[in-house]
Design a protein around this motif. Structure first.
Motif, short mmCIF file in Angstrom:
data_model
loop_
_atom_site.label_atom_id
_atom_site.label_comp_id
_atom_site.label_asym_id
_atom_site.label_seq_id
_atom_site.Cartn_x
_atom_site.Cartn_y
_atom_site.Cartn_z
N HIS A 98 -145.95 15.12 7.65
CA HIS A 98 -146.63 13.97 8.24
C HIS A 98 -147.84 13.65 7.37
CE1 HIS A 98 -148.70 11.33 10.89
NE2 HIS A 98 -149.58 12.21 11.30
N THR A 99 -147.94 12.41 6.93
CA THR A 99 -149.01 11.99 6.03
C THR A 99 -149.65 10.69 6.53
OG1 THR A 99 -147.27 10.93 4.71
CG2 THR A 99 -148.07 13.07 3.96
N HIS A 100 -150.84 10.43 6.02
CA HIS A 100 -151.59 9.21 6.36
C HIS A 100 -151.91 8.47 5.07
CE1 HIS A 100 -153.62 10.84 10.35
NE2 HIS A 100 -152.37 11.24 10.25
N SER A 101 -151.28 7.36 4.82
CA SER A 101 -151.60 6.59 3.63
C SER A 101 -152.10 5.20 4.01
CB SER A 101 -150.37 6.45 2.73
OG SER A 101 -149.49 5.50 3.29
N ILE A 102 -152.74 4.57 3.06
CA ILE A 102 -153.23 3.20 3.27
C ILE A 102 -152.06 2.25 3.57
CG2 ILE A 102 -154.30 1.24 2.08
CD1 ILE A 102 -156.36 3.37 2.70
N LEU B 277 -148.81 -1.40 6.95
CA LEU B 277 -147.52 -1.98 7.34
C LEU B 277 -147.12 -1.60 8.76
CD1 LEU B 277 -145.55 -1.68 4.00
CD2 LEU B 277 -146.39 -3.78 5.08
N SER B 278 -147.54 -0.42 9.21
CA SER B 278 -147.19 0.00 10.58
C SER B 278 -147.82 -0.93 11.61
CB SER B 278 -147.65 1.44 10.83
OG SER B 278 -149.07 1.51 10.84
N HIS B 279 -148.95 -1.53 11.24
CA HIS B 279 -149.61 -2.46 12.16
C HIS B 279 -149.01 -3.86 12.01
CE1 HIS B 279 -152.67 -3.78 14.86
NE2 HIS B 279 -153.22 -4.59 13.99
N ARG C 78 -150.71 2.36 12.90
CA ARG C 78 -152.07 2.62 12.39
C ARG C 78 -152.39 4.11 12.35
NH1 ARG C 78 -156.43 -2.09 14.17
NH2 ARG C 78 -155.97 -3.38 12.38
N HIS C 79 -151.37 4.92 12.10
CA HIS C 79 -151.54 6.35 12.12
C HIS C 79 -150.92 6.95 10.85
CE1 HIS C 79 -150.97 10.31 14.63
NE2 HIS C 79 -150.98 10.57 13.36
N GLY C 80 -149.61 6.84 10.68
CA GLY C 80 -149.04 7.43 9.46
C GLY C 80 -147.54 7.59 9.53
N LEU C 81 -147.04 8.34 8.55
CA LEU C 81 -145.61 8.52 8.33
C LEU C 81 -145.15 9.90 8.76
CD1 LEU C 81 -142.87 7.79 6.73
CD2 LEU C 81 -143.99 8.85 4.76
N TYR C 82 -143.99 9.97 9.40
CA TYR C 82 -143.27 11.23 9.60
C TYR C 82 -141.95 11.13 8.84
CZ TYR C 82 -145.91 13.90 13.06
OH TYR C 82 -146.86 14.67 13.68
N THR C 83 -141.66 12.18 8.06
CA THR C 83 -140.34 12.26 7.46
C THR C 83 -139.98 13.73 7.38
OG1 THR C 83 -138.90 11.58 5.64
CG2 THR C 83 -141.15 12.17 5.07
N TRP C 84 -138.78 14.05 6.94
CA TRP C 84 -138.29 15.41 7.00
C TRP C 84 -137.17 15.62 5.97
CZ3 TRP C 84 -138.11 11.72 10.84
CH2 TRP C 84 -136.89 11.06 10.96
#
Lengths: 202, 202, 202, 202
Positions: A89-93, A98-100, A164-170
């Motif tokens: 799980h990461t937080h990028s600009i 884009l999530s918003h 407005r939080h971040g990405l989850y991937t696996w």
């Protein structure tokens, strides 16, 4: 496992994806019973030490000092639904932006990029990846249910965004999960800058 | 050769040009018969080890475990057409963006920049570089033919773009090929940001 | 303490937040009487050595060669008003840009971002952070008074901007102060790019 | 001196200011007669070794293999006109962009930024720095004359831009010259992004 998570933390820190003490990582170390190596809450992911990686199972920390990440419940949902061996799980600009922007649409479609082939099982740039976007929520049990439903509704997605939080991937292993972060972050920046370019004078 | 490709990989990874396991590199190690050192498919270019560089020739891997890059056929076309000693393929945000924006025009002209002098044989900023753009294609034999024709049609070009995919460039040796990547990436970002600046309020 | 400030300097230099010899850092080493470790004026924060960290107290340099940062008075105001154990001042592109754009409004509100939870005491993305913006001034005693009044007027703010100058933030210890810099810089870039995105063609 | 130029090269390479083999650096090692340490033509500034730094004087290379930078004549003009101890020339995206955008005006004014105080002799953000822009030219003797006239016409400028080419700045010693590069690059990016921000929807 621990060494791999530490190295991933340094790499992602260099890219600015785990600023402050944001982000959290886990790797499955046993399946029956389920055991996770997971980052301690409140650590800087660019400066992890072995003591910052806790062993988690049976609903509690089994080894190590401190609390597991507050978002452990989300990691567990992903491991259960996807059989993942590693969750990042990461937080990028760009994921924040884009999530918003696409939050009201519930997700974001990405297609036509060669880089999509970096996602497990994708063999052509003509692939269309739907990246679901979930409303952010501080109530983790409630958010875990939304994650479970999202993973069921989108059985082929490779990640999702929290608004407005971040990405989850696996991935099956840390290397694959880290590759998915790099690929998805590249794609998100590409999508955002391409959108921007549409506003340039022709 | 291997050491040089490994170092190039680290440099390009720091710039974000080989995210995930994208990109592939080759260097000619023998001409008669033709022998290539080429990166193994599915490796992270920022973390290459000597075992990730295969020896390729006579249409197959001669030394090393694993498969050569899926795009080996394109490397071979470039070596044949240009007598290149090294071929480098990278994936950047700006090449991705501009390859799509100018894709329908079949290429992109770059002129007026001092940095053009970093391309082999160019001695003035007044040089006009035409960077051909090819439609992306998963059919490598078919794409190899398009590459061959493009190189014949544009005998003085120093590289080309695959649409929404990335950059191919080459040089007499790894150092020259790496310089061409840096120069072309600099120019692509300059072209994109200059285009953007045309939309600023004057 | 010195080692921590040196490491923070290297980290911030890599991000481009202390270009030239800009920025200054301090850490409280004693409370009664007050003693600060503070960076020497005119040093490059990415290349600090122990000799570049001075001991300051009783209104003067107690140990080390050279002058304390010209902005020592601002550090002292923050330590007094907030009981901070560390004060960090940085110069970034985004803080410079937004401090000017929102300067006439006297501050900038940031809300809705998960990253806000990286600020001490904030537990939800629904938090609204008001980041005061002060007019830049070369008269340090006068600016110190404005800082004192600002901290009194905004008792829960975690930092402030000086117009077209940079960011001040603080924490109980160096790690917390450094986290606040990373969090606030991430948020400022997010705010700026989101504003930019509002101008994209929908 | 050589060690300092090598370290400056690594720093600037990390920022992307000396891509390819662009840029060149010199430092005065003797005044009577004038002796320069200057980078060899065609070297990568991020990978300089002592052998890449030549001794130059009396119009020729006195020590070392290879040719001095093609732009040696410009370095000599700056040393003569300003008594500089070090001259640094870099190629960045933002200097390239702004040198073209403001080229017809013959220069660019920068004022109101705290970072201006990083330029030697500047003590307030209210300083107005005029950064002259010269047309690019491959004829070095002719360009040297334009540089000489520009330095005479703008006796207090700290650097100048060559159009679509890059930045020249200098200092009493390598550290000051390097600081000027960092300061001017920061200011150029700030100016460009601020201009861009004026186009955002208010």
């Amino acid at each position: 496992m621990d060494t791999e998570l530490i190295r991933i933390g340094r790499r992602f820190d260099a890219r600015g994806w785990v600023m402050g003490t944001s982000g959290n990582f886990s790797a499955v170390t046993g399946r029956d019973p389920l055991r996770l190596a997971i980052t301690r809450s409140g650590t800087h992911k660019g400066e992890l030490t072995p003591a910052d990686i806790l062993e988690y199972g049976d609903g509690r920390v089994l080894r190590g000092e401190g609390a597991a990440s507050a978002e452990t419940a989300l990691h567990l949902e992903i491991v259960a639904a996807r059989g993942a061996g590693c969750v990042l799980h990461t937080h990028s600009i760009w994921s924040t932006l884009l999530s918003h922007r696409h939050g009201d649409e519930g997700g974001l479609a990405i297609e036509g990029y060669e880089m999509l082939k970096g996602l497990a099982g994708v063999s052509t740039h003509e692939h269309r990846e739907w990246l679901p976007i979930l409303e952010n929520d501080q109530d983790m049990p409630r958010l875990a249910i939304v994650v479970r439903r999202t993973l069921a509704d989108h059985p082929s997605c490779h990640g999702f965004l929290l608004r407005r939080h971040g990405l989850y991937t696996w991935g099956a292993a840390p290397a694959e999960a880290a590759r998915h972060v790099e690929i998805l972050e590249f794609l998100l920046e590409s999508v955002a800058r391409s959108k921007e370019a549409e506003s340039w004078r022709s």
